[in-house]
Design an enzyme around this catalytic site. Structure first.
Site, PDB file in Angstrom:
ATOM      1  N   HIS A 178      12.772   5.737  12.838  1.00  0.00           N
ATOM      2  CA  HIS A 178      12.565   5.661  11.632  1.00  0.00           C
ATOM      3  C   HIS A 178      13.153   7.224  11.001  1.00  0.00           C
ATOM      4  O   HIS A 178      13.525   7.961  11.476  1.00  0.00           O
ATOM      5  CB  HIS A 178      11.050   5.940  11.165  1.00  0.00           C
ATOM      6  N   ASP A 195       0.929  -1.306  -0.134  1.00  0.00           N
ATOM      7  CA  ASP A 195      -0.086   0.133   0.237  1.00  0.00           C
ATOM      8  C   ASP A 195       0.899   1.357   0.048  1.00  0.00           C
ATOM      9  O   ASP A 195       0.307   2.352   0.390  1.00  0.00           O
ATOM     10  CB  ASP A 195      -0.802  -0.043   1.173  1.00  0.00           C
ATOM     11  N   ARG A 242       2.211   8.434   9.035  1.00  0.00           N
ATOM     12  CA  ARG A 242       1.915  10.113   8.783  1.00  0.00           C
ATOM     13  C   ARG A 242       0.785  10.681   9.663  1.00  0.00           C
ATOM     14  O   ARG A 242       0.641  11.947   9.833  1.00  0.00           O
ATOM     15  CB  ARG A 242       1.708  10.011   7.238  1.00  0.00           C
ATOM     16  N   HIS A 262       6.161   5.526  12.854  1.00  0.00           N
ATOM     17  CA  HIS A 262       6.275   6.307  11.550  1.00  0.00           C
ATOM     18  C   HIS A 262       4.986   6.728  10.904  1.00  0.00           C
ATOM     19  O   HIS A 262       5.137   7.333   9.829  1.00  0.00           O
ATOM     20  CB  HIS A 262       7.216   5.558  10.760  1.00  0.00           C
ATOM     21  N   GLU A 288      -2.311   4.962   2.722  1.00  0.00           N
ATOM     22  CA  GLU A 288      -2.056   3.758   2.715  1.00  0.00           C
ATOM     23  C   GLU A 288      -3.363   3.146   2.230  1.00  0.00           C
ATOM     24  O   GLU A 288      -3.501   2.062   1.394  1.00  0.00           O
ATOM     25  CB  GLU A 288      -1.332   2.805   3.707  1.00  0.00           C
ATOM     26  N   GLU A 311      -0.047  -9.074  -1.007  1.00  0.00           N
ATOM     27  CA  GLU A 311      -0.798  -8.718   0.237  1.00  0.00           C
ATOM     28  C   GLU A 311      -2.211  -7.621  -0.262  1.00  0.00           C
ATOM     29  O   GLU A 311      -2.180  -6.521   0.431  1.00  0.00           O
ATOM     30  CB  GLU A 311       0.246  -7.673   1.154  1.00  0.00           C
TER      31      GLU A 311
HETATM   32  C1  UD1 Z   1       6.546   4.883   3.734  1.00  0.00           C
HETATM   33  C2  UD1 Z   1       5.225   4.311   3.149  1.00  0.00           C
HETATM   34  C3  UD1 Z   1       4.468   3.743   4.317  1.00  0.00           C
HETATM   35  C4  UD1 Z   1       5.322   2.578   4.742  1.00  0.00           C
HETATM   36  C5  UD1 Z   1       6.831   3.084   5.223  1.00  0.00           C
HETATM   37  C6  UD1 Z   1       7.567   2.079   5.806  1.00  0.00           C
HETATM   38  C7  UD1 Z   1       4.228   5.647   1.666  1.00  0.00           C
HETATM   39  C8  UD1 Z   1       2.999   6.948   1.245  1.00  0.00           C
HETATM   40  N1  UD1 Z   1       4.537   5.586   2.772  1.00  0.00           N
HETATM   41  O1  UD1 Z   1       6.430   5.793   4.643  1.00  0.00           O
HETATM   42  O2  UD1 Z   1       3.270   3.015   3.829  1.00  0.00           O
HETATM   43  O3  UD1 Z   1       4.665   1.820   6.027  1.00  0.00           O
HETATM   44  O4  UD1 Z   1       7.241   3.698   4.267  1.00  0.00           O
HETATM   45  O5  UD1 Z   1       8.719   2.604   6.418  1.00  0.00           O
HETATM   46  O6  UD1 Z   1       4.478   5.033   0.667  1.00  0.00           O
HETATM   47  N2  UD1 Z   1      14.146   8.452   4.636  1.00  0.00           N
HETATM   48  C9  UD1 Z   1      15.245   8.374   4.741  1.00  0.00           C
HETATM   49  N3  UD1 Z   1      16.078   7.305   4.305  1.00  0.00           N
HETATM   50  C10 UD1 Z   1      15.312   5.941   4.086  1.00  0.00           C
HETATM   51  C11 UD1 Z   1      13.854   6.125   4.167  1.00  0.00           C
HETATM   52  C12 UD1 Z   1      13.268   7.217   4.525  1.00  0.00           C
HETATM   53  O7  UD1 Z   1      16.124   9.275   4.903  1.00  0.00           O
HETATM   54  O8  UD1 Z   1      15.817   5.123   3.828  1.00  0.00           O
HETATM   55  C13 UD1 Z   1      13.338   9.829   4.914  1.00  0.00           C
HETATM   56  C14 UD1 Z   1      13.471  10.858   3.747  1.00  0.00           C
HETATM   57  O9  UD1 Z   1      13.745  11.852   4.093  1.00  0.00           O
HETATM   58  C15 UD1 Z   1      12.127  10.465   2.964  1.00  0.00           C
HETATM   59  C16 UD1 Z   1      11.142  10.459   4.371  1.00  0.00           C
HETATM   60  O10 UD1 Z   1      11.831   9.452   5.244  1.00  0.00           O
HETATM   61  O11 UD1 Z   1      11.714  11.728   2.212  1.00  0.00           O
HETATM   62  C17 UD1 Z   1       9.825   9.867   4.116  1.00  0.00           C
HETATM   63  O12 UD1 Z   1       9.983   8.773   3.227  1.00  0.00           O
HETATM   64  P1  UD1 Z   1       8.590   8.104   2.421  1.00  0.00           P
HETATM   65  O13 UD1 Z   1       9.110   6.920   1.968  1.00  0.00           O
HETATM   66  O14 UD1 Z   1       8.040   9.350   1.746  1.00  0.00           O
HETATM   67  O15 UD1 Z   1       7.592   7.741   3.723  1.00  0.00           O
HETATM   68  P2  UD1 Z   1       7.652   6.860   4.851  1.00  0.00           P
HETATM   69  O16 UD1 Z   1       7.074   7.734   6.070  1.00  0.00           O
HETATM   70  O17 UD1 Z   1       8.981   6.374   4.969  1.00  0.00           O
HETATM   71  N1  UDP Z   2      12.117  -3.221  10.562  1.00  0.00           N
HETATM   72  C1  UDP Z   2      13.441  -3.532  10.456  1.00  0.00           C
HETATM   73  N2  UDP Z   2      14.209  -2.746  11.333  1.00  0.00           N
HETATM   74  C2  UDP Z   2      13.787  -1.815  12.084  1.00  0.00           C
HETATM   75  C3  UDP Z   2      12.316  -1.736  12.254  1.00  0.00           C
HETATM   76  C4  UDP Z   2      11.552  -2.537  11.602  1.00  0.00           C
HETATM   77  O1  UDP Z   2      14.209  -4.397   9.812  1.00  0.00           O
HETATM   78  O2  UDP Z   2      14.645  -0.776  12.652  1.00  0.00           O
HETATM   79  C5  UDP Z   2      11.429  -4.352   9.814  1.00  0.00           C
HETATM   80  C6  UDP Z   2      10.231  -5.083  10.698  1.00  0.00           C
HETATM   81  O3  UDP Z   2      10.795  -6.179  11.288  1.00  0.00           O
HETATM   82  C7  UDP Z   2       9.034  -5.217   9.694  1.00  0.00           C
HETATM   83  C8  UDP Z   2       9.427  -3.867   8.784  1.00  0.00           C
HETATM   84  O4  UDP Z   2      10.584  -3.310   9.143  1.00  0.00           O
HETATM   85  O5  UDP Z   2       9.321  -6.281   8.698  1.00  0.00           O
HETATM   86  C9  UDP Z   2       8.329  -2.901   9.116  1.00  0.00           C
HETATM   87  O6  UDP Z   2       8.537  -1.753   8.578  1.00  0.00           O
HETATM   88  P1  UDP Z   2       7.840  -0.380   8.729  1.00  0.00           P
HETATM   89  O7  UDP Z   2       7.337  -0.261  10.281  1.00  0.00           O
HETATM   90  O8  UDP Z   2       8.933   0.685   8.367  1.00  0.00           O
HETATM   91  O9  UDP Z   2       6.702  -0.439   7.895  1.00  0.00           O
HETATM   92  P2  UDP Z   2       5.116  -0.931   7.799  1.00  0.00           P
HETATM   93  O10 UDP Z   2       5.344  -2.481   7.837  1.00  0.00           O
HETATM   94  O11 UDP Z   2       4.357  -0.208   8.799  1.00  0.00           O
HETATM   95  O12 UDP Z   2       4.523  -0.836   6.488  1.00  0.00           O
END
Ligand code: UD1
Ligand code: UDP
Length: 401
Positions: free
Chosen positions: A246, A97, A216, A214, A133, A119
């Protein structure tokens, strides 16, 4: 001729859940597997690719700091179109999602490429929770001709929407990833010692509260409440809190500001999957808003308190392994304290059922994609696992294109 399947993913949880499936696709002679990562995440994605030794054929490296959803979606669609034109896949697979999933599905749909949704069918029924999502997963299902639903309840959600695609219940591939990972950890004492040595500050005498957050929709007041609750809990000296924070700056900023340097609170960088699974094994209680963690913790026998008002994963709530506690400060403190004070109840979670599958979801998906039966897994399929027995014999012949 082999069927060319293009798997597209871009965030940490998608990578964890697609990794076992990519491995199955790569091993199947009837399939030519191509992997495109969008790089919606960067460091948190690379951790997973390294661990599972996945070398993507295409890496769009799209992440920017603090990206907006519209910027990201626009760049995803434009860049993915080039990949679709170059690869010309017979089918695209997307997961879950995220913005990557909805943009990849739309780009594929515009090119009339059949889409398989891994999924599929998770729903809260509330478009704003989780945001965005719930919208992403719904639109992906609308465009998909194959929907791999993890449980019978997600299949029922899809049936209510009268979509055009075919639904196959497979279990969740997260259990495949978790099973592979726990097998590595449990069979290797040296690895366990190495992973534990990464967290030298842990006090063996105090229960561990593992926290992740994490979402939003919790930015702002929600995170302020969560941090205040963690501060209250830490000051009781009854628990040590480990929080891999995160990398989203909207999470890191408030969490560092509110909890940095607090007694009994350890804010650490995101762990790679091996390290995180080991930490889940060592935790007494897990407090999270993560989707994946809600599915993994029951399989590890750990109690999970979910900092959300609704969940798209009702199976674990019904099985008693997950409790919704919302994001209100007092409610979080009360729920954690009640479990901290009741060791017998905490330990009873180890005996409850994991409703998300048996670790063979990826094989079921590949069998469906190649139109083979997968009778060899029927014995492992039961009502308890959340995987319906009819899933093992379905064929995809009737799929509308
Ligand atoms: C995204 C997904 C969410 C998922 C989550 C898992 C969307 C809308 N959201 O949210 O569904 O649950 O990932 O973690 O698709 N960033 C870094 N390094 C990284 C990752 C993120 O610096 O490796 C920072 C960056 O500033 C980036 C921000 O996090 O712009 C947000 O990342 P983004 O993927 O847009 O949203 P998440 O909140 O991570
Ligand atoms: N996870 C990880 N390292 C971390 C925190 C989470 O590998 O420090 C793994 C966790 O076991 C799970 C996945 O990341 O499999 C969940 O990711 P996240 O919470 O970012 O996203 P969501 O599942 O809510 O979309």
């Amino acid at each position: 001729m082999a069927t060319k399947i293009l798997s597209i993913f871009g965030t940490r949880p998608e990578a964890i859940k697609m990794a076992p499936l990519v491995k199955q696709l790569e091993a199947d002679p009837a399939i030519e597997s191509v992997v495109c990562v969008t790089g919606q995440h960067q460091q948190m994605l690379d951790q997973v690719l390294d661990l599972f030794r996945i070398e993507p054929h295409h890496n769009l490296a799209l992440m920017t700091g603090n990206q907006t959803l519209n910027e990201l979606a626009a760049r995803l669609i434009a860049s993915l179109d080039d990949v679709l034109a170059a690869v010309r896949p017979d089918r695209v697979l997307v997961h879950g999602d995220t913005t990557t999933a909805s943009a990849a599905a739309l780009a594929s749909f515009h090119r009339r490429i059949p889409i398989g949704h891994v999924e599929a069918g998770l729903r809260t029924g509330n478009l704003m929770q989780p945001w965005p999502e719930e919208m992403n997963r719904r639109v992906v299902d609308v465009m998909s001709d194959l929907m791999f639903a993890p449980t019978a309840s997600s299949k029922a959600n899809l049936a209510r929407e009268a979509l055009h695609g075919k639904v196959i219940v497979t279990g969740n591939t997260v259990i495949d990833a978790l099973t592979l990972t726990t097998a590595r950890i449990d069979s290797d004492a040296a690895l366990r010692a190495e992973l534990d040595a990464r967290l030298p500050f842990l006090d063996g005498a105090l229960p561990v509260l593992l926290v992740t957050g994490h979402r939003r929709e919790s930015f702002g007041a929600g995170f302020a409440n969560i941090c205040a609750a963690l501060g209250d809990l830490a000051r009781t000296d009854k628990v040590q809190i480990v929080y891999p924070v995160h990398l989203n700056p909207n999470v890191r900023g408030p969490v560092q500001q509110s909890l940095g340097g607090a007694r009994n609170v350890h804010l650490i960088d995101p762990l790679d999957y091996l390290g995180f699974v080991r930490l889940m094994q060592r935790a007494s209680i897990i407090l999270t808003d993560s989707g994946g963690v809600q599915e993994e913790a029951p399989a590890l026998g750990k109690p999970v308190l979910v900092m959300r008002d609704v969940t798209e994963r009702p199976e674990a709530v019904e099985a008693g392994t997950v409790r919704l506690v919302g994001t209100e400060r007092g409610a979080i403190v009360r729920a954690v304290t009640a479990l901290l004070d009741n060791v017998a109840e905490r330990e009873s979670f180890a005996r409850r059922i994991n409703p998300y599958g048996d670790g063979h979801a990826s094989q079921r998906i590949v069998a469906a994609l190649t139109k083979r039966p997968f009778a060899e897994f029927e014995a492992a399929v039961s009502a308890d696992s959340g995987v319906s027995a009819d899933a093992s014999t379905q064929s995809v012949d009737a799929v509308s294109r």
